[in-house]
Design a protein around this motif. Structure first.
Motif, PDB file in Angstrom:
ATOM      1  N   ILE A 185       0.831  -1.203   0.000  1.00 53.42           N
ATOM      2  CA  ILE A 185       0.000   0.000   0.000  1.00 53.42           C
ATOM      3  C   ILE A 185       0.868   1.256   0.000  1.00 53.42           C
ATOM      4  O   ILE A 185       0.505   2.284  -0.590  1.00 53.42           O
ATOM      5  N   SER A 186       2.026   1.182   0.638  1.00 51.22           N
ATOM      6  CA  SER A 186       2.907   2.349   0.787  1.00 51.22           C
ATOM      7  C   SER A 186       3.220   3.042  -0.528  1.00 51.22           C
ATOM      8  O   SER A 186       3.374   4.269  -0.574  1.00 51.22           O
ATOM      9  N   TYR A 187       3.327   2.272  -1.603  1.00 54.50           N
ATOM     10  CA  TYR A 187       3.740   2.846  -2.883  1.00 54.50           C
ATOM     11  C   TYR A 187       2.626   2.814  -3.928  1.00 54.50           C
ATOM     12  O   TYR A 187       2.884   2.918  -5.119  1.00 54.50           O
ATOM     13  N   ASP A 188       1.401   2.673  -3.463  1.00 49.30           N
ATOM     14  CA  ASP A 188       0.227   2.735  -4.326  1.00 49.30           C
ATOM     15  C   ASP A 188      -0.583   3.954  -3.875  1.00 49.30           C
ATOM     16  O   ASP A 188      -1.356   3.897  -2.919  1.00 49.30           O
ATOM     17  N   PHE A 189      -0.376   5.103  -4.559  1.00 46.93           N
ATOM     18  CA  PHE A 189      -0.964   6.366  -4.116  1.00 46.93           C
ATOM     19  C   PHE A 189      -2.456   6.286  -3.843  1.00 46.93           C
ATOM     20  O   PHE A 189      -2.953   6.794  -2.829  1.00 46.93           O
ATOM     21  N   LYS A 190      -3.190   5.683  -4.748  1.00 50.82           N
ATOM     22  CA  LYS A 190      -4.641   5.655  -4.600  1.00 50.82           C
ATOM     23  C   LYS A 190      -5.044   4.974  -3.298  1.00 50.82           C
ATOM     24  O   LYS A 190      -5.826   5.510  -2.504  1.00 50.82           O
ATOM     25  N   ARG A 191      -4.496   3.777  -3.078  1.00 46.51           N
ATOM     26  CA  ARG A 191      -4.833   3.033  -1.865  1.00 46.51           C
ATOM     27  C   ARG A 191      -4.259   3.711  -0.631  1.00 46.51           C
ATOM     28  O   ARG A 191      -4.898   3.767   0.425  1.00 46.51           O
ATOM     29  N   LEU A 192      -3.025   4.236  -0.754  1.00 46.86           N
ATOM     30  CA  LEU A 192      -2.382   4.904   0.380  1.00 46.86           C
ATOM     31  C   LEU A 192      -3.204   6.087   0.872  1.00 46.86           C
ATOM     32  O   LEU A 192      -3.493   6.220   2.063  1.00 46.86           O
ATOM     33  N   PHE A 193      -3.603   6.954  -0.066  1.00 50.36           N
ATOM     34  CA  PHE A 193      -4.328   8.156   0.327  1.00 50.36           C
ATOM     35  C   PHE A 193      -5.713   7.840   0.870  1.00 50.36           C
ATOM     36  O   PHE A 193      -6.236   8.555   1.727  1.00 50.36           O
ATOM     37  N   GLU A 194      -6.320   6.770   0.378  1.00 53.53           N
ATOM     38  CA  GLU A 194      -7.602   6.330   0.945  1.00 53.53           C
ATOM     39  C   GLU A 194      -7.421   5.939   2.409  1.00 53.53           C
ATOM     40  O   GLU A 194      -8.255   6.257   3.261  1.00 53.53           O
ATOM     41  N   LYS A 195      -6.316   5.241   2.693  1.00 55.69           N
ATOM     42  CA  LYS A 195      -6.022   4.836   4.064  1.00 55.69           C
ATOM     43  C   LYS A 195      -5.727   6.051   4.942  1.00 55.69           C
ATOM     44  O   LYS A 195      -6.194   6.139   6.085  1.00 55.69           O
ATOM     45  N   LEU A 196      -4.939   6.981   4.415  1.00 59.34           N
ATOM     46  CA  LEU A 196      -4.571   8.162   5.190  1.00 59.34           C
ATOM     47  C   LEU A 196      -5.799   8.982   5.577  1.00 59.34           C
ATOM     48  O   LEU A 196      -5.903   9.490   6.691  1.00 59.34           O
ATOM     49  N   LYS A 197      -6.747   9.111   4.640  1.00 58.44           N
ATOM     50  CA  LYS A 197      -7.976   9.869   4.927  1.00 58.44           C
ATOM     51  C   LYS A 197      -8.753   9.269   6.094  1.00 58.44           C
ATOM     52  O   LYS A 197      -9.365   9.989   6.879  1.00 58.44           O
ATOM     53  N   LYS A 198      -8.733   7.948   6.187  1.00 62.52           N
ATOM     54  CA  LYS A 198      -9.477   7.255   7.235  1.00 62.52           C
ATOM     55  C   LYS A 198      -8.711   7.190   8.555  1.00 62.52           C
ATOM     56  O   LYS A 198      -9.287   6.904   9.605  1.00 62.52           O
ATOM     57  N   SER A 199      -7.412   7.436   8.504  1.00 63.76           N
ATOM     58  CA  SER A 199      -6.542   7.147   9.646  1.00 63.76           C
ATOM     59  C   SER A 199      -6.704   8.079  10.839  1.00 63.76           C
ATOM     60  O   SER A 199      -6.477   7.679  11.977  1.00 63.76           O
TER      61      SER A 199
END
Length: 520
Positions: free
Chosen positions: A230-244
């Motif tokens: 996930i760390s290097y997949d922007f789309k998935r990463l940013f989705e996670k960050l928004k929820k974090s």
């Protein structure tokens, strides 16, 4: 002293307090304490020695109670990331000689008949078995084992770094070292017992991960784990960050810079972000400037420290005034219980303002490399056997300014930092020379804006290339990746009939640099 295990037990009294979130799984402090108790009891019932336990994997909630369970039995653990080459894993196993490997990779590589031979006599505990251990009511501890927890100068973990001989070096970090670091960094990050969300992105085999991992667990915060895929997949990463709802960010500058490539990486995605900590490589001015623009209310902390001194020993908050100067940032004021000296080649102290080698003395300094007396004699010494007077020769160039700040100017030798990873150039070269058909090899770190941007290999072959250079490069990269981690494989390969030598009979790296880098 801060005892990690006892602090976890303190926060475990609250059944609902979250210790870690990773993907769709969560563990409370109560579960971390209970599961680690059961793993500890499993070890104590089946093994008598204090041999370190090797943990192979990336981000997984079950890794945390496995680590803590090891500490509860008085054993250190050795984290090895799944990105490591098979040869690197073998080298570490040969040195540690573990009785147990806990495999979180999901690859079932240890079931391969050819691989089994390398790990004969070692118990392999896979993810299914570790969960069964965690669930087993028969493994509830029925005795008080507080007296055998890892404590004082006993090893908590051993991290393996690149070594000049082609073999990795294991840095031993004790409970004493860890306590020194946590006591210093937790107030800097304002992790103080409140239920904060702390980033858990760096690999556990990378010492920067400790800044989030143990500072959080010691003070009841919640680790928000981000697996490598996930760390290097922007789309998935940013989705996670928004929820974090993340409040504390910990990464290398390179990782933050990668995120900055997307305009949506700003305070809208992390509205609660209070602080960003960067240790592991140089923080470029432009990265700091962009972060300040995107996260105007977030503190940016620049730090310094080698693995051998437990993650970090100095820090400074980067403000607009420092950014506007347009000069390299200082790496901060040393922690109170740490002494920094700048010395010449004879280890004689230099006055403030002069560049020399950085020496670190204090309770954060490791006891040395695991089973490596030769390397220890070169890098570690202690005046009176007092733990607080251990000194480490960093091999880093730096100076102390009049205001007490440390400035870092790179490595004295061939050790470099690339994307936060510390790499011995000679390690790559020695492994390149192991490949059939390679006569000699040199690796050139290519810099951009003052920091290493990528690696370039220059190779001399025993016979002429009978395929295209592109195909030869693909072949060599594949063979090298079987010997070293992927982050150590050079980006580009060049070929030369014969290596130029200097008057000392060594490879003339300046000539190679001018030929293959300056002419680009």
């Amino acid at each position: 002293m801060i005892n990690i295990v006892e602090n976890i037990k303190k926060y475990a009294k609250d059944d609902n307090r979250l210790a870690i979130i990773c993907e769709d799984r969560k563990l409370t402090y109560y579960e971390v304490d209970k599961f680690s108790d059961r793993f500890a009891n499993y070890i104590l019932e089946n093994y008598n020695s204090k041999t370190p336990i090797l943990i192979f994997g990336n981000k997984n909630v079950d890794i945390i109670p496995t680590m803590i369970g090891s500490l509860k039995t008085g054993r250190a653990y050795v984290p090895v990331d799944i990105s490591s080459s098979f040869q690197r894993l073998v080298d570490i196993v040969e040195l540690i000689n573990p009785e147990i490997i806990v495999d979180f990779s999901g690859k079932n590589m240890f079931n391969n008949s050819e691989v089994k031979e390398y790990f004969r006599g070692i118990e392999i505990i896979d993810s299914d078995k570790i969960r069964n251990i965690f669930k087993s009511k028969e493994l509830i501890l029925n005795k008080e084992i507080k007296d055998i927890y890892v404590k004082n100068d006993e090893n908590s973990y051993i991290l393996f770094t690149s070594g000049t001989t082609g073999k990795p070096k294991g840095v031993q970090i004790s409970a004493y070292n860890l306590d020194s670091f946590i006591s210093w960094i937790s107030p800097v990050l304002k992790i103080d017992g409140r239920e904060k969300i702390v980033m858990d992105q760096p690999s556990y085999s990378f010492d920067l991960s400790v800044a989030g991992l143990y500072t959080s667990l010691a003070f009841g915060a919640t680790l928000y784990s981000i697996p490598t895929d996930i760390s290097y997949d922007f789309k998935r990463l940013f989705e996670k960050l928004k929820k974090s709802e993340m409040e504390v960010w910990i990464s290398t500058p390179s990782y933050a810079n990668m995120c900055l490539m997307d305009d949506s990486f700003n305070k809208e995605i992390l509205p609660r972000l209070e602080v960003m900590l960067f240790i592991g490589e140089v923080l470029p001015i432009e990265v700091a400037r962009k972060l300040k623009e995107r996260f105007p209310d977030t503190r940016i902390i620049n730090g310094y420290g080698p693995t051998e001194a437990t993650v970090g020993i100095s820090q400074i908050e980067i403000d607009d005034k420092l950014i506007s100067k347009g000069k390299n940032f200082p790496v901060g004021i040393p922690m109170d219980n740490c002494r920094i000296e700048i010395v010449d080649k004879d280890l004689k102290p230099l006055p403030k303002g002069q560049i020399g080698e950085i020496l670190i003395t204090g309770p954060s300094v490791s006891k040395g490399y695991y089973k490596n007396d030769e390397a220890n004699k070169k890098s570690f010494f202690c005046e009176d056997n007092c733990l607080e007077n251990r000194t480490y020769r960093t091999g880093d160039l730096g100076l102390l300014s009049d205001d007490g700040n440390i400035y870092f100017f790179g490595r004295i030798d061939f050790q470099i930092k690339l994307n936060g990873y510390r790499i011995e150039i000679e390690d790559i070269e020695n492994n390149l020379r192991k490949i059939e058909g390679v006569s000699s090899a040199a690796v050139i770190p290519v810099k951009k804006d003052g920091e290493v941007s990528y690696l370039r290999a220059v190779v001399s072959l025993k016979s002429k290339i009978d395929i295209s250079k592109l195909k030869k490069t693909i072949e060599l990269k594949k063979k090298l990746s079987d010997l070293v981690p992927k982050y150590m494989v050079p980006k580009y390969f060049d070929y030369i009939d014969e290596m130029p030598l200097n008057t000392n009979g060594k490879i003339d790296r300046k000539k190679l640099y001018s030929k293959f880098v300056e002419e680009m």
